[in-house]
Scaffold this motif. Structure first.
Motif, PDB file in Angstrom:
ATOM      1  N   GLN A   1     -21.331 -12.558   1.519  1.00  0.00           N
ATOM      2  CA  GLN A   1     -20.202 -12.310   0.539  1.00  0.00           C
ATOM      3  C   GLN A   1     -20.722 -11.321  -0.716  1.00  0.00           C
ATOM      4  O   GLN A   1     -19.746 -10.375  -0.846  1.00  0.00           O
ATOM      5  CB  GLN A   1     -19.528 -13.447   0.005  1.00  0.00           C
ATOM      6  N   ILE A   2     -21.443 -11.658  -1.207  1.00  0.00           N
ATOM      7  CA  ILE A   2     -22.284 -10.745  -2.423  1.00  0.00           C
ATOM      8  C   ILE A   2     -22.704  -9.610  -1.784  1.00  0.00           C
ATOM      9  O   ILE A   2     -22.260  -8.234  -2.400  1.00  0.00           O
ATOM     10  CB  ILE A   2     -23.499 -11.500  -3.051  1.00  0.00           C
ATOM     11  N   LEU A   3     -23.138  -9.285  -0.706  1.00  0.00           N
ATOM     12  CA  LEU A   3     -23.539  -8.137   0.111  1.00  0.00           C
ATOM     13  C   LEU A   3     -22.316  -7.285   0.060  1.00  0.00           C
ATOM     14  O   LEU A   3     -22.053  -6.117  -0.090  1.00  0.00           O
ATOM     15  CB  LEU A   3     -24.387  -8.128   1.062  1.00  0.00           C
ATOM     16  N   LEU A   4     -21.160  -7.753   0.771  1.00  0.00           N
ATOM     17  CA  LEU A   4     -19.833  -7.206   1.001  1.00  0.00           C
ATOM     18  C   LEU A   4     -19.223  -6.567  -0.294  1.00  0.00           C
ATOM     19  O   LEU A   4     -18.797  -5.856  -0.335  1.00  0.00           O
ATOM     20  CB  LEU A   4     -19.088  -7.973   1.939  1.00  0.00           C
ATOM     21  N   LEU A   5     -19.590  -7.578  -1.237  1.00  0.00           N
ATOM     22  CA  LEU A   5     -18.786  -7.178  -2.683  1.00  0.00           C
ATOM     23  C   LEU A   5     -19.515  -6.046  -3.079  1.00  0.00           C
ATOM     24  O   LEU A   5     -18.732  -4.994  -3.814  1.00  0.00           O
ATOM     25  CB  LEU A   5     -18.807  -8.332  -3.532  1.00  0.00           C
TER      26      LEU A   5
ATOM     27  N   VAL B   1      -5.944  -6.150  -6.972  1.00  0.00           N
ATOM     28  CA  VAL B   1      -6.997  -6.060  -5.981  1.00  0.00           C
ATOM     29  C   VAL B   1      -8.265  -7.097  -6.050  1.00  0.00           C
ATOM     30  O   VAL B   1      -8.551  -7.556  -5.010  1.00  0.00           O
ATOM     31  CB  VAL B   1      -7.739  -4.517  -6.057  1.00  0.00           C
ATOM     32  N   ALA B   2      -8.525  -7.307  -7.117  1.00  0.00           N
ATOM     33  CA  ALA B   2      -9.765  -8.236  -7.287  1.00  0.00           C
ATOM     34  C   ALA B   2      -9.045  -9.687  -6.747  1.00  0.00           C
ATOM     35  O   ALA B   2     -10.052 -10.279  -6.221  1.00  0.00           O
ATOM     36  CB  ALA B   2     -10.023  -8.351  -8.757  1.00  0.00           C
ATOM     37  N   THR B   3      -7.947 -10.084  -7.117  1.00  0.00           N
ATOM     38  CA  THR B   3      -7.476 -11.394  -6.695  1.00  0.00           C
ATOM     39  C   THR B   3      -7.447 -11.385  -5.256  1.00  0.00           C
ATOM     40  O   THR B   3      -7.880 -12.359  -4.484  1.00  0.00           O
ATOM     41  CB  THR B   3      -5.982 -11.668  -7.189  1.00  0.00           C
ATOM     42  N   LEU B   4      -7.033 -10.294  -4.653  1.00  0.00           N
ATOM     43  CA  LEU B   4      -6.907 -10.124  -3.058  1.00  0.00           C
ATOM     44  C   LEU B   4      -8.285 -10.327  -2.511  1.00  0.00           C
ATOM     45  O   LEU B   4      -8.535 -10.870  -1.351  1.00  0.00           O
ATOM     46  CB  LEU B   4      -6.239  -9.074  -2.654  1.00  0.00           C
ATOM     47  N   VAL B   5      -9.277  -9.694  -3.304  1.00  0.00           N
ATOM     48  CA  VAL B   5     -10.667  -9.767  -2.670  1.00  0.00           C
ATOM     49  C   VAL B   5     -11.317 -11.057  -2.704  1.00  0.00           C
ATOM     50  O   VAL B   5     -11.955 -11.550  -1.739  1.00  0.00           O
ATOM     51  CB  VAL B   5     -11.513  -8.695  -3.342  1.00  0.00           C
ATOM     52  N   VAL B   6     -10.989 -11.756  -3.705  1.00  0.00           N
ATOM     53  CA  VAL B   6     -11.239 -13.045  -4.165  1.00  0.00           C
ATOM     54  C   VAL B   6     -10.833 -14.024  -2.943  1.00  0.00           C
ATOM     55  O   VAL B   6     -11.473 -14.964  -2.142  1.00  0.00           O
ATOM     56  CB  VAL B   6     -11.304 -13.879  -5.354  1.00  0.00           C
ATOM     57  N   ILE B   7      -9.524 -14.023  -2.750  1.00  0.00           N
ATOM     58  CA  ILE B   7      -8.889 -15.054  -1.472  1.00  0.00           C
ATOM     59  C   ILE B   7      -9.515 -14.622  -0.505  1.00  0.00           C
ATOM     60  O   ILE B   7      -9.415 -15.341   0.507  1.00  0.00           O
ATOM     61  CB  ILE B   7      -7.196 -14.706  -2.118  1.00  0.00           C
ATOM     62  N   LEU B   8      -9.317 -13.238   0.089  1.00  0.00           N
ATOM     63  CA  LEU B   8      -9.858 -12.762   1.311  1.00  0.00           C
ATOM     64  C   LEU B   8     -11.339 -13.463   1.472  1.00  0.00           C
ATOM     65  O   LEU B   8     -11.436 -13.942   2.693  1.00  0.00           O
ATOM     66  CB  LEU B   8      -9.651 -11.408   1.430  1.00  0.00           C
ATOM     67  N   PHE B   9     -12.322 -12.933   0.702  1.00  0.00           N
ATOM     68  CA  PHE B   9     -13.914 -13.432   0.968  1.00  0.00           C
ATOM     69  C   PHE B   9     -13.788 -14.752   1.102  1.00  0.00           C
ATOM     70  O   PHE B   9     -14.731 -15.472   1.779  1.00  0.00           O
ATOM     71  CB  PHE B   9     -14.581 -12.704  -0.033  1.00  0.00           C
ATOM     72  N   MET B  10     -13.287 -15.610  -0.086  1.00  0.00           N
ATOM     73  CA  MET B  10     -13.509 -16.953  -0.219  1.00  0.00           C
ATOM     74  C   MET B  10     -12.833 -17.825   0.890  1.00  0.00           C
ATOM     75  O   MET B  10     -13.327 -18.530   1.402  1.00  0.00           O
ATOM     76  CB  MET B  10     -13.191 -17.437  -1.515  1.00  0.00           C
ATOM     77  N   GLY B  11     -11.687 -17.190   1.353  1.00  0.00           N
ATOM     78  CA  GLY B  11     -10.654 -17.899   2.305  1.00  0.00           C
ATOM     79  C   GLY B  11     -11.548 -17.820   3.773  1.00  0.00           C
ATOM     80  O   GLY B  11     -11.728 -18.849   4.553  1.00  0.00           O
ATOM     81  N   ILE B  12     -12.146 -16.485   4.024  1.00  0.00           N
ATOM     82  CA  ILE B  12     -12.751 -16.355   5.340  1.00  0.00           C
ATOM     83  C   ILE B  12     -14.167 -17.160   5.300  1.00  0.00           C
ATOM     84  O   ILE B  12     -14.451 -17.829   6.243  1.00  0.00           O
ATOM     85  CB  ILE B  12     -13.103 -15.060   5.400  1.00  0.00           C
ATOM     86  N   GLY B  13     -14.855 -17.311   3.937  1.00  0.00           N
ATOM     87  CA  GLY B  13     -16.048 -18.173   3.959  1.00  0.00           C
ATOM     88  C   GLY B  13     -15.849 -19.599   4.333  1.00  0.00           C
ATOM     89  O   GLY B  13     -16.467 -20.245   4.794  1.00  0.00           O
TER      90      GLY B  13
ATOM     91  N   GLY C   1     -24.035 -21.860   4.913  1.00  0.00           N
ATOM     92  CA  GLY C   1     -23.513 -21.679   3.902  1.00  0.00           C
ATOM     93  C   GLY C   1     -24.109 -20.628   2.877  1.00  0.00           C
ATOM     94  O   GLY C   1     -23.744 -19.868   2.386  1.00  0.00           O
ATOM     95  N   LEU C   2     -25.578 -20.861   2.932  1.00  0.00           N
ATOM     96  CA  LEU C   2     -26.435 -20.064   2.324  1.00  0.00           C
ATOM     97  C   LEU C   2     -26.169 -18.555   2.621  1.00  0.00           C
ATOM     98  O   LEU C   2     -26.483 -17.561   1.813  1.00  0.00           O
ATOM     99  CB  LEU C   2     -27.939 -20.221   2.102  1.00  0.00           C
ATOM    100  N   MET C   3     -26.197 -18.242   3.932  1.00  0.00           N
ATOM    101  CA  MET C   3     -26.024 -16.787   4.613  1.00  0.00           C
ATOM    102  C   MET C   3     -24.829 -16.603   4.461  1.00  0.00           C
ATOM    103  O   MET C   3     -24.622 -15.112   3.810  1.00  0.00           O
ATOM    104  CB  MET C   3     -26.570 -17.086   5.901  1.00  0.00           C
ATOM    105  N   LEU C   4     -24.042 -17.239   4.313  1.00  0.00           N
ATOM    106  CA  LEU C   4     -22.575 -16.777   4.068  1.00  0.00           C
ATOM    107  C   LEU C   4     -22.210 -16.231   2.570  1.00  0.00           C
ATOM    108  O   LEU C   4     -21.655 -15.149   2.581  1.00  0.00           O
ATOM    109  CB  LEU C   4     -21.331 -17.745   4.417  1.00  0.00           C
ATOM    110  N   TYR C   5     -22.810 -16.890   1.721  1.00  0.00           N
ATOM    111  CA  TYR C   5     -22.647 -16.603   0.126  1.00  0.00           C
ATOM    112  C   TYR C   5     -23.642 -15.110   0.028  1.00  0.00           C
ATOM    113  O   TYR C   5     -23.117 -14.277  -0.505  1.00  0.00           O
ATOM    114  CB  TYR C   5     -23.274 -17.628  -0.897  1.00  0.00           C
ATOM    115  N   ALA C   6     -24.502 -15.030   0.756  1.00  0.00           N
ATOM    116  CA  ALA C   6     -25.486 -13.996   0.646  1.00  0.00           C
ATOM    117  C   ALA C   6     -24.699 -12.497   1.203  1.00  0.00           C
ATOM    118  O   ALA C   6     -24.596 -11.596   0.717  1.00  0.00           O
ATOM    119  CB  ALA C   6     -26.823 -13.979   1.390  1.00  0.00           C
TER     120      ALA C   6
END
Length: 148
Positions: free
Chosen positions: A79-83, A41-53, A72-77
């Motif tokens: 991603q952290i919020l979604l996580l 699940v963690a691997t899928l979350v990383v690939i999904l979040f980072m791929g969309i980013g 880029g800054l807004m996207l990383y923020a």
């Protein structure tokens, strides 16, 4: 997605999936089936979040280059919020081991960042568009501005 972007995506996703596979095996040994599920699940979350980013940033760079850094800054923020939302939703789950999930999430993210950095450094991306008019005038660029 242009072929160069797809190549960078693949070069980042494959090592991340390999790290996730190793983490799934270790998680299964340490925490049983719940550990393996947590790693997957963690691997899928990383690939999904980072791929969309990556996809969003590439589209922003092409269509609105002046907003690239802010996006880029807004996207990383985001991603952290979604996580955090994902973690809050599955806080008391018994579906997977949260410790294996967290460790795999960090390891997968670091693998993605390292692989994406390596892919960008090895790719030959033009930062200046070649002048197509120079070849039609015998090697000299055409004058397009005001001349006196």
């Amino acid at each position: 997605m242009p072929s160069n972007d797809a190549r960078i995506l693949a070069q980042a996703a494959v090592p991340t999936a390999a790290v996730g596979a190793v983490a799934a095996v270790i998680g299964a040994i340490v925490a049983g089936g719940e550990g393996a599920i947590g790693a997957v699940v963690a691997t899928l979350v990383v690939i999904l979040f980072m791929g969309i980013g990556l996809y969003v940033l590439q589209r922003t760079a092409k269509s609105l280059p002046h907003l690239f850094q802010a996006m880029g800054l807004m996207l990383y923020a985001a991603q952290i919020l979604l996580l955090f939302i994902f973690l809050a939703a599955f806080k008391n789950t018994t579906l997977f081991n949260p410790r294996v999930f967290a460790i795999t999430l960090v390891a997968g993210t670091l693998a993605w960042i390292a692989a994406q950095t390596h892919a960008h450094m090895k790719s030959k991306i033009l930062y200046v568009e070649p002048d197509s008019g120079a070849s039609s005038t015998g090697g000299k660029p055409e004058k397009t501005g005001h001349s006196s």
